[in-house]
Motif scaffolding. Sequence first.
Motif, mmCIF file in Angstrom:
data_model
loop_
_atom_site.group_PDB
_atom_site.id
_atom_site.type_symbol
_atom_site.label_atom_id
_atom_site.label_comp_id
_atom_site.label_asym_id
_atom_site.label_seq_id
_atom_site.Cartn_x
_atom_site.Cartn_y
_atom_site.Cartn_z
ATOM 1 N N SER A 1 -3.198 -8.459 -2.211
ATOM 2 C CA SER A 1 -1.872 -7.848 -2.863
ATOM 3 C C SER A 1 -0.586 -7.996 -0.776
ATOM 4 O O SER A 1 0.112 -7.687 -0.931
ATOM 5 C CB SER A 1 -1.339 -6.533 -3.313
ATOM 6 O OG SER A 1 -2.495 -5.723 -2.843
ATOM 7 N N ASP B 1 1.663 -1.210 -7.939
ATOM 8 C CA ASP B 1 0.278 -1.879 -8.296
ATOM 9 C C ASP B 1 -0.241 -0.912 -9.081
ATOM 10 O O ASP B 1 -1.171 -2.009 -10.458
ATOM 11 C CB ASP B 1 -0.817 -1.435 -6.875
ATOM 12 C CG ASP B 1 -1.687 -2.172 -7.246
ATOM 13 O OD1 ASP B 1 -1.890 -3.105 -7.201
ATOM 14 O OD2 ASP B 1 -3.045 -0.968 -7.136
ATOM 15 N N ILE C 1 2.540 -10.630 0.099
ATOM 16 C CA ILE C 1 3.218 -10.356 -1.553
ATOM 17 C C ILE C 1 4.138 -8.844 -0.495
ATOM 18 O O ILE C 1 4.823 -9.355 -1.446
ATOM 19 C CB ILE C 1 2.462 -10.304 -2.611
ATOM 20 C CG1 ILE C 1 1.672 -11.775 -2.658
ATOM 21 C CG2 ILE C 1 3.540 -10.138 -3.400
ATOM 22 C CD1 ILE C 1 1.084 -11.497 -4.099
ATOM 23 N N PHE C 2 3.531 -7.421 -1.242
ATOM 24 C CA PHE C 2 3.989 -6.452 -0.791
ATOM 25 C C PHE C 2 4.777 -6.612 0.523
ATOM 26 O O PHE C 2 6.087 -6.078 0.861
ATOM 27 C CB PHE C 2 3.358 -5.325 -0.339
ATOM 28 C CG PHE C 2 2.658 -4.627 -2.261
ATOM 29 C CD1 PHE C 2 3.623 -5.547 -3.113
ATOM 30 C CD2 PHE C 2 1.127 -4.119 -2.440
ATOM 31 C CE1 PHE C 2 2.697 -5.543 -4.821
ATOM 32 C CE2 PHE C 2 1.108 -4.243 -3.323
ATOM 33 C CZ PHE C 2 1.800 -4.695 -4.812
ATOM 34 N N THR D 1 -5.378 -3.546 -4.206
ATOM 35 C CA THR D 1 -5.813 -5.171 -5.007
ATOM 36 C C THR D 1 -5.719 -5.946 -4.007
ATOM 37 O O THR D 1 -4.495 -5.904 -2.923
ATOM 38 C CB THR D 1 -4.593 -4.969 -6.029
ATOM 39 O OG1 THR D 1 -4.451 -3.916 -7.227
ATOM 40 C CG2 THR D 1 -5.506 -6.270 -6.738
#
Length: 196
Positions: A82, A100, A85-86, A79
């Motif tokens: 993302s 996800d 963040i990941f 996504t």
Amino acid sequence: MAEQEKSEEVLPPDGKDTGNHQEEHSENSESMLKPWLKNLGKEFYQNQELAKYDTLPDAVRDLLKRPTAKEVPESFGLTEGSDEIFRKAGLTKEEATSIDSFYKEMIPKPKTPLTEYFGDKYQDTMKSYADGIKAFGGDADALKKSGLEEDPHFVEIMARVGKETAGNVFSPPNNGSKGDKSAARVLIDSIYPEGA
């Protein structure tokens, strides 16, 4: 004589093998948190984490139980937005993909367009829908903002209401004046008079 010199070089001065050739009660051994730490060298004598263990094998066993370091990719290809963040969370590609896909399942799917959902009955349904909304005195702007007017199920229900009411408008009782009391209110007031 050469053999005697060789044996003296191998054995420490006190005749015991201490690993670092220190006497058992030297000043360094007294500052060790655990006696087995003398085998690791001075930089580990005061290590609180290592001092939790009674022996070196205990420490090694616990170290081997820990999870191995993860490979965190630069890009996950999931996504949009993302990746950062990941990466901050230290997730592997597999972990990020699992998270996800889990959250994608929770996102509501786009609704079927009303024209497609109702097909040939679209015009009749929308007329009945408008009648249903009028019957309840609904606020068209509020419905538009909420997205309900695009929900096929809501439109279908309100179209049924419109058909059943056939354009009759629901008017709530006027509770402002005492002369316009509903029959139920008159009955209740006769049973339970005000001030009693």
